[in-house]
Design an enzyme around this catalytic site. Sequence first.
Site, PDB file in Angstrom:
ATOM      1  N   LYS A 228       0.840  -1.215   0.000  1.00  0.00           N
ATOM      2  CA  LYS A 228       0.000   0.000   0.000  1.00  0.00           C
ATOM      3  C   LYS A 228       0.874   1.265   0.000  1.00  0.00           C
ATOM      4  CE  LYS A 228      -3.151   3.052   0.613  1.00  0.00           C
ATOM      5  NZ  LYS A 228      -4.158   3.436  -0.349  1.00  0.00           N
ATOM      6  N   CYS A 282      -3.044  10.964   1.490  1.00  0.00           N
ATOM      7  CA  CYS A 282      -2.397   9.680   1.159  1.00  0.00           C
ATOM      8  C   CYS A 282      -1.032   9.885   0.505  1.00  0.00           C
ATOM      9  CB  CYS A 282      -3.298   8.871   0.225  1.00  0.00           C
ATOM     10  SG  CYS A 282      -4.761   8.249   1.041  1.00  0.00           S
TER      11      CYS A 282
HETATM   12  N1  LIG Z   1      -9.935   8.584   2.688  1.00  0.00           N
HETATM   13  C1  LIG Z   1      -9.408   7.838   1.731  1.00  0.00           C
HETATM   14  O1  LIG Z   1      -9.689   8.029   0.552  1.00  0.00           O
HETATM   15  C2  LIG Z   1      -8.442   6.718   2.069  1.00  0.00           C
HETATM   16  C3  LIG Z   1      -8.058   5.836   1.054  1.00  0.00           C
HETATM   17  C4  LIG Z   1      -7.210   4.793   1.359  1.00  0.00           C
HETATM   18  C5  LIG Z   1      -6.739   4.636   2.661  1.00  0.00           C
HETATM   19  N2  LIG Z   1      -7.109   5.525   3.642  1.00  0.00           N
HETATM   20  C6  LIG Z   1      -6.610   5.300   5.002  1.00  0.00           C
HETATM   21  O2  LIG Z   1      -7.701   4.875   5.824  1.00  0.00           O
HETATM   22  C7  LIG Z   1      -7.499   5.343   7.163  1.00  0.00           C
HETATM   23  C8  LIG Z   1      -8.710   6.155   7.581  1.00  0.00           C
HETATM   24  O3  LIG Z   1      -8.800   7.277   6.728  1.00  0.00           O
HETATM   25  P1  LIG Z   1     -10.117   8.172   6.621  1.00  0.00           P
HETATM   26  O4  LIG Z   1      -9.920   9.046   5.448  1.00  0.00           O
HETATM   27  O5  LIG Z   1     -11.319   7.300   6.727  1.00  0.00           O
HETATM   28  O6  LIG Z   1      -9.975   9.024   7.967  1.00  0.00           O
HETATM   29  P2  LIG Z   1     -11.109   9.946   8.616  1.00  0.00           P
HETATM   30  O7  LIG Z   1     -10.399  10.956   9.422  1.00  0.00           O
HETATM   31  O8  LIG Z   1     -12.097  10.358   7.587  1.00  0.00           O
HETATM   32  O9  LIG Z   1     -11.891   8.926   9.609  1.00  0.00           O
HETATM   33  C9  LIG Z   1     -11.297   8.339  10.724  1.00  0.00           C
HETATM   34  C10 LIG Z   1     -12.342   8.273  11.830  1.00  0.00           C
HETATM   35  O10 LIG Z   1     -11.777   7.530  12.925  1.00  0.00           O
HETATM   36  C11 LIG Z   1     -12.264   8.111  14.130  1.00  0.00           C
HETATM   37  N3  LIG Z   1     -11.410   7.638  15.220  1.00  0.00           N
HETATM   38  C12 LIG Z   1     -10.215   8.130  15.644  1.00  0.00           C
HETATM   39  N4  LIG Z   1      -9.737   7.354  16.639  1.00  0.00           N
HETATM   40  C13 LIG Z   1     -10.636   6.379  16.857  1.00  0.00           C
HETATM   41  C14 LIG Z   1     -10.704   5.269  17.741  1.00  0.00           C
HETATM   42  N5  LIG Z   1      -9.714   5.008  18.594  1.00  0.00           N
HETATM   43  N6  LIG Z   1     -11.792   4.477  17.713  1.00  0.00           N
HETATM   44  C15 LIG Z   1     -12.788   4.710  16.846  1.00  0.00           C
HETATM   45  N7  LIG Z   1     -12.784   5.730  15.954  1.00  0.00           N
HETATM   46  C16 LIG Z   1     -11.709   6.547  15.967  1.00  0.00           C
HETATM   47  C17 LIG Z   1     -12.242   9.591  13.859  1.00  0.00           C
HETATM   48  O11 LIG Z   1     -13.096  10.298  14.738  1.00  0.00           O
HETATM   49  C18 LIG Z   1     -12.729   9.644  12.401  1.00  0.00           C
HETATM   50  O12 LIG Z   1     -14.127   9.810  12.316  1.00  0.00           O
HETATM   51  C19 LIG Z   1      -6.192   6.121   7.137  1.00  0.00           C
HETATM   52  O13 LIG Z   1      -5.150   5.270   7.492  1.00  0.00           O
HETATM   53  C20 LIG Z   1      -6.073   6.543   5.680  1.00  0.00           C
HETATM   54  O14 LIG Z   1      -4.728   6.777   5.318  1.00  0.00           O
HETATM   55  C21 LIG Z   1      -7.969   6.550   3.362  1.00  0.00           C
END
Ligand SMILES: NC(=O)c1ccc[n+]([C@@H]2O[C@H](COP(=O)([O-])OP(=O)(O)OC[C@H]3O[C@@H](n4cnc5c(N)ncnc54)[C@H](O)[C@@H]3O)[C@@H](O)[C@H]2O)c1
Length: 430
Positions: A228, A282
């Site tokens: 990734k 990312c």
């Molecule tokens: N957004 C994308 O397009 C995308 C694509 C591929 C990978 N990712 C990866 O996925 C992961 C999440 O990204 P995202 O964009 O969804 O983030 P985001 O910030 O939109 O969502 C994360 C959520 O997790 C919650 N959170 C934080 N700590 C927590 C805990 N201990 N228990 C429960 N909830 C908790 C936050 O309040 C938030 O709502 C990251 O590692 C990101 O790099 C994101």
Amino acid sequence: MTVGLSENIRGARLTGASSKKISVLGLGYVGLPVSAAFASRGFDVVGVDVQPSIVDVINSGRIHIVEPDLDMLVQAAVSGGKLRATLEAEPADAFIIAVPTPFKEDNVPDLSYVQQAAEMIAPLLKQGDLVVLESTSPVGTTEQICAWIGERRPDLVLPEPMKEKADIHVAHCPERVLPGSVLRELVDNDRIIGGISPACAEAAADLYQTFVKGELHLTNARTAELAKLVENAFRDVNIAFANELSMVCERLNINVWELIDLANKHPRVNILKPGPGVGGHCIAVDPWFIVAAAKDLTKVIRAAREVNDSKPRAVVEKIKAAAARLRQPVIACLGLSYKADIDDLRESPALHIVEDLARQKVGELLVVEPNMRNLPRSLSDLPHVKAAELQPALAAADIIVLLVDHRQFKRVDRELLNLKIIVDTRGIWR
Ligand SMILES: NC(=O)c1ccc[n+]([C@@H]2O[C@H](COP(=O)([O-])OP(=O)(O)OC[C@H]3O[C@@H](n4cnc5c(N)ncnc54)[C@H](O)[C@@H]3O)[C@@H](O)[C@H]2O)c1
């Protein structure tokens, strides 16, 4: 359109759909669509988030993020009793961790959210449960999750690469979705599934094959983690090459767009497009996880990050040079988001450029961002920065800076650009 996408999810392989309960930790851009996808396959899904406002919004059948068609899917899942949100984790058969993995000031990964999530579920785990890390993570994080669970649950036999039997399964299944197309990509994309042991990978694949139509590629957790990161570092390095070329061309007075078009006529050359820099959570972040793991071996990856991070400064210098030739210049800045047709400002080079111009008081700035109602707080209180509509901004400006290739900007009547100084960082008006 909505029906088609929902059906896309419903039409996927059915073999694993069951009365199993799935807990998704983190209900953001990744966790919420994943929750809705599993709920639409018949699973009972409990989403956990630490933010009460997010939990309330989801339980009312609405969503807190912008993603096409997700509102309909969540609404159906909540009203059908298949999805609910809570602040505290509860027992389940599978736990999916989709919490943030940002980096700290010194570009070192911040795993505190993952640790918090692992520690939250540790007391709830029972024999046969599956834990899947979806968050983009440095190599070794899935093993670290086992260690964090083991500290709290010495009674559990945890999986190890060569151990055949364990009480629970732990795997990494990195997410590859593209914002704006998440529901389609969740189903259609191939997925890499890395288990702590082969049995862990198989257990996770059993779950994901319930809605993924793409191929599932099984490997170990460390390889899946690095795969990734490498995907995003590959993009970053290739964009850095294009950005570096754009700066060389600037100095040599050569049109970089024509240059790249010509070079790409070679059958084995495919140079990407330069831009104002690289943004988003990312590509601008993940390569640092590789650098942090092997500082002495990652010269290219680090250099690419530095080139892409330097591009906004080069754009600011170009605008300053143009502004210096005018008295009280009016500068239209078109776009703030990190890419076209979205409202996401995370790590956005366009935003950094406008903030830098504002900080240095370079002219009067008219900021046009069709995807946002208000300017972000970093700009909204500054007297020489104003939000503006596209046409009046074009008419009033001496200098027009194109920062994001939003569809509204691609349609601009080129006549309106005559007699203006144009800084087109995306090459859409060439
Ligand atoms: N957004 C994308 O397009 C995308 C694509 C591929 C990978 N990712 C990866 O996925 C992961 C999440 O990204 P995202 O964009 O969804 O983030 P985001 O910030 O939109 O969502 C994360 C959520 O997790 C919650 N959170 C934080 N700590 C927590 C805990 N201990 N228990 C429960 N909830 C908790 C936050 O309040 C938030 O709502 C990251 O590692 C990101 O790099 C994101």
